[in-house]
Design an enzyme around this catalytic site. Structure first.
Site, PDB file in Angstrom:
ATOM      1  N   LYS A  76      25.071 -39.980  71.705  1.00 26.86           N
ATOM      2  CA  LYS A  76      25.751 -39.161  70.572  1.00 26.86           C
ATOM      3  C   LYS A  76      24.909 -39.275  69.127  1.00 26.86           C
ATOM      4  O   LYS A  76      24.161 -40.488  69.439  1.00 26.86           O
ATOM      5  CB  LYS A  76      27.211 -39.604  70.177  1.00 26.86           C
ATOM      6  CG  LYS A  76      27.720 -38.873  69.053  1.00 26.86           C
ATOM      7  CD  LYS A  76      29.150 -39.522  68.637  1.00 26.86           C
ATOM      8  CE  LYS A  76      29.743 -38.637  67.656  1.00 26.86           C
ATOM      9  NZ  LYS A  76      31.440 -39.205  67.435  1.00 26.86           N
ATOM     10  N   SER A 151      34.886 -35.611  67.040  1.00 28.59           N
ATOM     11  CA  SER A 151      33.645 -35.503  66.632  1.00 28.59           C
ATOM     12  C   SER A 151      32.574 -35.438  67.588  1.00 28.59           C
ATOM     13  O   SER A 151      31.257 -34.914  67.602  1.00 28.59           O
ATOM     14  CB  SER A 151      33.131 -36.198  65.549  1.00 28.59           C
ATOM     15  OG  SER A 151      33.177 -37.579  66.041  1.00 28.59           O
ATOM     16  N   SER A 175      38.020 -39.401  68.314  1.00 29.30           N
ATOM     17  CA  SER A 175      36.681 -38.642  68.665  1.00 29.30           C
ATOM     18  C   SER A 175      36.162 -38.867  69.887  1.00 29.30           C
ATOM     19  O   SER A 175      35.088 -38.047  70.345  1.00 29.30           O
ATOM     20  CB  SER A 175      35.807 -38.862  67.348  1.00 29.30           C
ATOM     21  OG  SER A 175      35.834 -38.304  66.435  1.00 29.30           O
TER      22      SER A 175
HETATM   23  N1  GLN Z   1      39.308 -36.151  63.540  1.00 31.54           N
HETATM   24  C1  GLN Z   1      39.356 -37.427  63.025  1.00 31.54           C
HETATM   25  C2  GLN Z   1      38.498 -37.355  61.453  1.00 31.54           C
HETATM   26  O1  GLN Z   1      38.158 -36.242  61.485  1.00 31.54           O
HETATM   27  C3  GLN Z   1      38.809 -38.713  63.658  1.00 31.54           C
HETATM   28  C4  GLN Z   1      37.120 -38.455  63.818  1.00 31.54           C
HETATM   29  C5  GLN Z   1      36.521 -39.621  64.788  1.00 31.54           C
HETATM   30  O2  GLN Z   1      37.187 -40.206  65.433  1.00 31.54           O
HETATM   31  N2  GLN Z   1      35.479 -40.016  64.533  1.00 31.54           N
HETATM   32  O3  GLN Z   1      38.297 -37.959  60.916  1.00 31.54           O
END
Ligand code: GLN
Length: 486
Positions: A76, A151, A175
């Site tokens: 990532k 994400s 994410s």
């Molecule tokens: N969807 C959540 C956010 O927008 C979690 C994101 C994540 O786990 N990095 O913060």
């Protein structure tokens, strides 16, 4: 070969059925064919990948037999990679080339993997759909009109489309697990502290955790073997012995107590997803597990608490991007203040700015007690709910997401997007390990099943997930990519 699991690839490499160079070439070819459409990779490291593959083949012929030696992986784009651009999905870091590797990257390098490239992601890991990336949306290989989740959507799409054998991800509120669910792959988030955060671009430091996206729980266990452990460069990494996470994969589930949170089977859950999860429970019962309803009474507060705590930490972490030392700098600033203002306004996208504003507000003198302190108290209540539940059960099981992958652009209201993580966020607030595994389909789209374990019970989570995968074929399901070649 590229459709195989890491465990299978590892065996094939060991027996000489295939070389790492051949395998790497196959994945690079596949990336060339499908990445234009999917946009899963931001950077592809063709040359260095082939060099690493050559070196891996050489080490193998010299007798090295590390399990991940020569297996192609993608990181990532939140993990710092020495000499390779690390954007975090943001214009702010579009040209940032780190002078060092993140600990996770270093550890995978030491395990002998081949790094194919860096995967697309929501900007600074903020999002649940991979639509906030400065480098464009990622498409779901099962249906390119739909999101891959976020994400870590680039990693999930890349694994689902066989553009790599395995990928890293990070999970602050879901994410890793949610994109894994949407793309029909396996996504694992370890306990907080199990894997070093050093060299991972920080979003919300008390929640961020590195983990894996791959094709099976066995692969996730192999990946954790490479990633886990104390790192003196990360003061929040835990000084607790690691184990061989693959050693107990085949333990019997006879007598395993599975808890079903009543709150996860309430309003908001799609009836078809629910049916898939209930069918999965039957598989567990047939393997000797017993099922018990449990109560997580504060779960409904998890999204609100998270959207105070995570933005608060993000506002502090992101203050370092000031246009001075590194990152985007606006053109021709008239003075220092103008440089700060314009660099940040132009360098960050809309969602990131929203989080910085919410976080700054929540931490401000007049509102700290009302928002930040209160959110922290709720966080404790949420963790206590889990601790109470684990007095009665070994594993908590439920859906990863209330529905399957939604259409691109479908969630324009930020709060609707935030509610996507209703089943995953509490696990981060409590610091527990969790995995999402494919457990069915609805209208041809994958459904994710989430298993959550006690603090540092990673091995037990893998064991439960692996036994399900040994008795079902959902993780072998593949998207049909016909017509997507470029
Ligand atoms: N969807 C959540 C956010 O927008 C979690 C994101 C994540 O786990 N990095 O913060």
């Amino acid at each position: 070969m590229i459709e195989r699991t890491v465990a299978e690839i590892s065996t094939a490499l060991a027996s000489g059925d295939i070389s790492s160079v051949e395998l790497t070439q196959a994945y690079l070819h596949r990336i060339e064919q499908y990445n234009t459409d999917l946009n899963a990779f931001i950077t592809v490291c063709e040359e260095s990948a082939l060099e690493q593959a050559k070196a891996a083949d050489k080490s193998r012929s010299d007798g090295d037999c590390k399990p991940l030696l020569g297996v192609p992986l993608a990181h990532k784009d939140i993990f710092c990679t020495k000499g390779v651009t690390t954007t975090c999905g943001s214009r702010m870091l579009q040209n940032f080339v780190p002078p060092y590797d993140a600990t996770v990257v270093e550890k995978f390098n030491a395990a002998g993997v081949v790094t194919l490239g860096k995967t697309n992601m929501d900007e600074f890991a903020m999002g649940s759909s991979n639509e906030t990336s400065f480098f464009g949306v990622v498409k779901n290989p099962w249906d390119t009109a739909r999101v891959p989740g976020g994400s870590s959507g680039g990693s999930a799409a890349a694994v689902a489309a066989d553009l790599c054998a395995m990928a890293t991800g990070t999970d602050t509120g879901g994410s890793i697990r949610q994109p894994a669910a949407f793309c029909g792959v396996t996504g694992f988030k370890p306990s907080y502290g199990r894997v070093s955060r050093w060299g991972m671009v920080a979003f919300a430091s008390s929640l961020d955790q590195a983990g894996s996206i791959c094709k099976s729980a066995e692969d996730a266990a192999m990946m954790l073997n490479a990633m886990a452990g104390l790192d003196e460069k990360d003061s929040t990494s835990i000084d607790k012995a690691t184990v061989d996470y693959t050693a107990t994969l085949n333990d019997s589930l006879e007598g395993l107590k599975i808890g079903i949170p009543i709150q996860h089977f309430a309003e908001g859950l799609s009836a078809e997803v629910e049916q898939n999860i209930l069918d999965a429970l039957k598989v567990y019962e047939s393997l000797g597990a017993t099922i018990k309803e449990i109560d997580l009474p504060n779960n409904h507060l998890s999204v609100s608490a998270y959207y105070v705590i995570a933005p608060a930490e993000a506002s502090a972490n992101l203050s370092r991007y000031d246009g001075v030392r590194y990152g985007y700098r606006c053109a021709e600033p008239v003075d220092l203040e103008d440089m700060y203002k314009r660099s940040r306004s132009e360098g960050f996208g809309e969602e990131v700015k929203r989080r910085i504003m919410v976080g700054t507000y929540a931490l401000s003198a007049g509102f700290y007690d009302a928002y930040y302190r209160k959110a922290q108290k709720i966080r404790r209540l949420i963790r206590n709910d889990f601790l109470a539940a684990f007095k009665e059960v070994d594993i908590i099981l439920g859906p990863t997401s209330p529905h399957t992958a939604f259409e691109l652009g479908a969630k324009s209201d930020p709060v609707a997007m935030y509610l996507e993580d209703i089943y995953t966020i509490a696990v981060n607030l409590a610091g527990l390990p969790g995995i999402s595994i494919p457990a069915g389909t609805v209208n041809g789209l994958p459904v994710g099943l989430q298993l959550v374990g006690e603090d540092f019970a990673e091995a037990k989570v893998f064991n439960a997930a692996h036994q399900f995968q040994k008795n079902t074929d959902w993780h072998r399901n593949k998207p049909d990519l016909t017509g997507m070649e470029s």
